[in-house]
Scaffold this active site. Structure first.
Site, PDB file in Angstrom:
ATOM      1  CE1 TYR A 132      -3.163   2.532   0.325  1.00 41.90           C
ATOM      2  CE2 TYR A 132      -1.719   3.337   2.283  1.00 41.90           C
ATOM      3  CZ  TYR A 132      -3.104   3.304   1.406  1.00 41.90           C
ATOM      4  OH  TYR A 132      -3.637   4.827   2.014  1.00 41.90           O
ATOM      5  CG  HIS A 133       2.492   4.975  -2.788  1.00 43.30           C
ATOM      6  ND1 HIS A 133       2.898   5.701  -2.305  1.00 43.30           N
ATOM      7  CD2 HIS A 133       3.664   4.804  -3.934  1.00 43.30           C
ATOM      8  CE1 HIS A 133       4.380   6.478  -2.724  1.00 43.30           C
ATOM      9  NE2 HIS A 133       3.579   5.307  -3.940  1.00 43.30           N
ATOM     10  N   GLY A 134       1.549   5.104   0.792  1.00 41.92           N
ATOM     11  CA  GLY A 134       1.091   6.018   1.389  1.00 41.92           C
ATOM     12  C   GLY A 134       1.044   7.056   0.602  1.00 41.92           C
ATOM     13  CD  GLU A 211      -2.787   2.169  -2.348  1.00 38.29           C
ATOM     14  OE1 GLU A 211      -3.147   2.086  -3.441  1.00 38.29           O
ATOM     15  OE2 GLU A 211      -1.471   1.737  -2.518  1.00 38.29           O
TER      16      GLU A 211
END
Length: 339
Positions: A132-134, A211
């Site tokens: 998951y990309h912050g 994202e």
């Protein structure tokens, strides 16, 4: 009336100090300033309100500064070892390990960084890590550092095209060197497949910049119809390892949820949504159960399976919506309690 008062004041001034006080009051009345104390109080209030706002927008630039310090170190290292380059097959190993130690120390001090499931990363052989990309993928930097330190390996990475479009010059050349030393590629499927077939680890975020900018504290996965990573895994016949970092959105947040910045990105592909934060919240990276290669599965089916696996990590380890204060308080928890 004020002229009469001022003349009276001046007439009654018996010394220099009294005279200056009279002049000051006269200037205040002439300029319409009133009481200076009132304006100082207003200024103090404005500073009290806007200083915290300025800080949360300045802190993310500290990460950029750390990146440039890393680049500077690489340039110094390169100059120092130019004569050794012809005699050494792994010129950059020392630089990577040094920077990995520095970034791992930053993670430990600022975020109390933990990683759970590191044993799932193979000591040898290929694997595809999907994460998951912050808003700022600093957790992924910490992960790369741990792979170098604990596994003695370099994990190749897929980055967005805009990183490779930085103009040449001091900054451009610096980022180019940083990307080369840490094996960052812009992501053609053929290049990704080749890296995996050569036995390397490869990290990729299907959500990418979209994202990073437009996800929020509810942690939605914005993968759209991206299936290329799944096809890469099928073509290279490797295992996929899902990854998610708890409280990532509480560390850094983006204003990309504002309609203007979303339009700007979708129309011109400009990732310019401001990022704020840099809060020292607790970061915990979780590696999910590996998804082995299955010759009978399609790219669409595999992509959906991986997405569900990453979503499962979010559902298990992240309270929705994320809360900055709660994430800060988690720094004081001595041990993580699995749900």
């Amino acid at each position: 009336m004020s002229e009469v008062v001022n003349q009276s004041c001046l007439a009654g001034a018996e010394d220099t100090i009294s005279f200056l006080v009279c002049v000051l009051h006269a200037c205040e009345e002439w300029a319409g300033l009133g009481q200076v104390e009132d304006y100082l109080s207003v200024l103090e209030y404005l500073l009290w309100v806007f200083t915290p706002l300025a800080v949360v927008f300045i802190l993310p630039f500290l990460i950029v500064i750390l990146l440039y310090l890393s680049i500077l170190f690489l340039h110094v290292y390169k100059r120092k070892n130019q004569l050794r380059e012809a005699y050494c097959n792994n010129l950059w190993d020392g630089a990577r390990k040094t920077l990995a130690t520095l970034w791992d120390g930053h993670g430990a001090i600022w975020h109390g960084y933990e990683i759970h499931g590191m044993e799932k990363i193979p000591a040898q052989g290929a694997a595809l890590i999907v994460y998951y990309h912050g808003a700022i993928p600093i957790d992924y930097y910490y992960f790369l550092a741990n792979v170098i330190i604990q596994k003695g390996r370099t994990c190749h990475s897929v980055a967005d095209h805009f990183l490779f479009k930085i103009p040449e010059g001091v900054s451009g050349a610096g980022f180019k060197l940083l990307l080369e030393v840490f094996s960052v590629m812009h992501g053609p499927q053929e290049e990704c497949v080749q890296a995996l077939r050569n036995g390397h680890l490869l990290g990729i975020s299907p959500g990418g910049v979209r994202e990073a900018l437009f996800s929020d504290e509810t942690y939605p996965l914005l993968w759209g119809k991206r299936r290329g990573f799944a096809q890469v895994a099928i073509d290279s016949q490797v295992t996929i390892i899902p990854m998610f970092t708890q409280n990532l959105r509480e560390g850094f947040r983006s204003l990309g949820t504002l309609r203007f910045f979303r339009w700007l990105y979708e129309r011109f592909r400009l990732p310019v949504a401001p990022v704020y934060g840099g809060f020292p919240v607790k970061f915990r990276t979780f590696l999910g159960d590996p998804i082995p290669y299955d010759p009978d599965i399609t790219a669409n089916e595999l992509a959906e399976k991986v997405k569900q696996s990453v979503q499962g990590l979010i559902d298990k380890h992240q309270q929705i919506p994320g809360n900055i204060l709660r994430a800060l308080l988690e720094r004081f928890h001595s041990k993580y309690k699995d749900k």
